[in-house]
Scaffold this motif. Sequence first.
Motif, PDB file in Angstrom:
ATOM      1  N   GLU A  88       0.811  -1.231   0.000  1.00 51.85           N
ATOM      2  CA  GLU A  88       0.000   0.000   0.000  1.00 51.85           C
ATOM      3  C   GLU A  88       0.837   1.270   0.000  1.00 51.85           C
ATOM      4  OE1 GLU A  88      -0.253  -2.617   2.062  1.00 51.85           O
ATOM      5  OE2 GLU A  88      -0.732  -1.977   4.134  1.00 51.85           O
ATOM      6  N   ASP A  89       2.155   1.140   0.123  1.00 51.97           N
ATOM      7  CA  ASP A  89       3.034   2.299  -0.011  1.00 51.97           C
ATOM      8  C   ASP A  89       3.343   2.610  -1.470  1.00 51.97           C
ATOM      9  OD1 ASP A  89       4.817   1.051   2.834  1.00 51.97           O
ATOM     10  OD2 ASP A  89       3.395   2.733   2.806  1.00 51.97           O
ATOM     11  N   THR A  90       2.923   1.751  -2.371  1.00 51.03           N
ATOM     12  CA  THR A  90       3.174   1.967  -3.789  1.00 51.03           C
ATOM     13  C   THR A  90       2.521   3.262  -4.263  1.00 51.03           C
ATOM     14  OG1 THR A  90       3.385  -0.387  -4.273  1.00 51.03           O
ATOM     15  CG2 THR A  90       2.757   1.056  -6.107  1.00 51.03           C
ATOM     16  N   ALA A  91       3.316   4.142  -4.844  1.00 52.99           N
ATOM     17  CA  ALA A  91       2.819   5.448  -5.295  1.00 52.99           C
ATOM     18  C   ALA A  91       3.961   6.219  -5.943  1.00 52.99           C
ATOM     19  CB  ALA A  91       2.273   6.252  -4.119  1.00 52.99           C
ATOM     20  N   MET A  92       3.606   7.335  -6.555  1.00 48.58           N
ATOM     21  CA  MET A  92       4.596   8.318  -6.964  1.00 48.58           C
ATOM     22  C   MET A  92       4.837   9.214  -5.760  1.00 48.58           C
ATOM     23  SD  MET A  92       6.423   9.239  -9.614  1.00 48.58           S
ATOM     24  CE  MET A  92       5.583   8.924 -11.168  1.00 48.58           C
ATOM     25  N   TYR A  93       6.096   9.385  -5.406  1.00 49.65           N
ATOM     26  CA  TYR A  93       6.455  10.204  -4.247  1.00 49.65           C
ATOM     27  C   TYR A  93       7.026  11.540  -4.724  1.00 49.65           C
ATOM     28  CZ  TYR A  93       5.628   6.445  -0.960  1.00 49.65           C
ATOM     29  OH  TYR A  93       5.027   5.478  -0.189  1.00 49.65           O
TER      30      TYR A  93
END
Length: 125
Positions: A88-93
């Motif tokens: 769930e940390d998958t993302a564009m940062y």
Amino acid sequence: QVQLVESGGGSVQAGGSLRLSCAASGYTSRPYYMGWFRQAPGKEREGVAVIGGSSRTWYCDSVKGRFTISRDNAKNTLYLRMNNLKPEDTAMYYCAAARTITSDIPTTSYDYNYWGQGTQVTVSS
């Protein structure tokens, strides 16, 4: 013109670690607040961690105890150490900087004036 350039993203398995960096340049006075935000597909951009000039920090609940924000003023660089990563940390940062000094730590994207281009973090289960 303030420029923020992120690096350090990548693909890791759940439980792994990454360290994001954000190199800042072009400002006449160092931004008081700098932070990390993230945006997953189909979701709104959310604050992840913020650090103030006095080294006060804020973390969103989902990353407390796993992520650590820090800044090296001599290198004009902001960091985000991410441990025990979850899918769930998958993302564009994104790295962001705020011009305004406020007593409350700014935690929403509307509070920030400068943004980097983003670095992708993908966590597989």
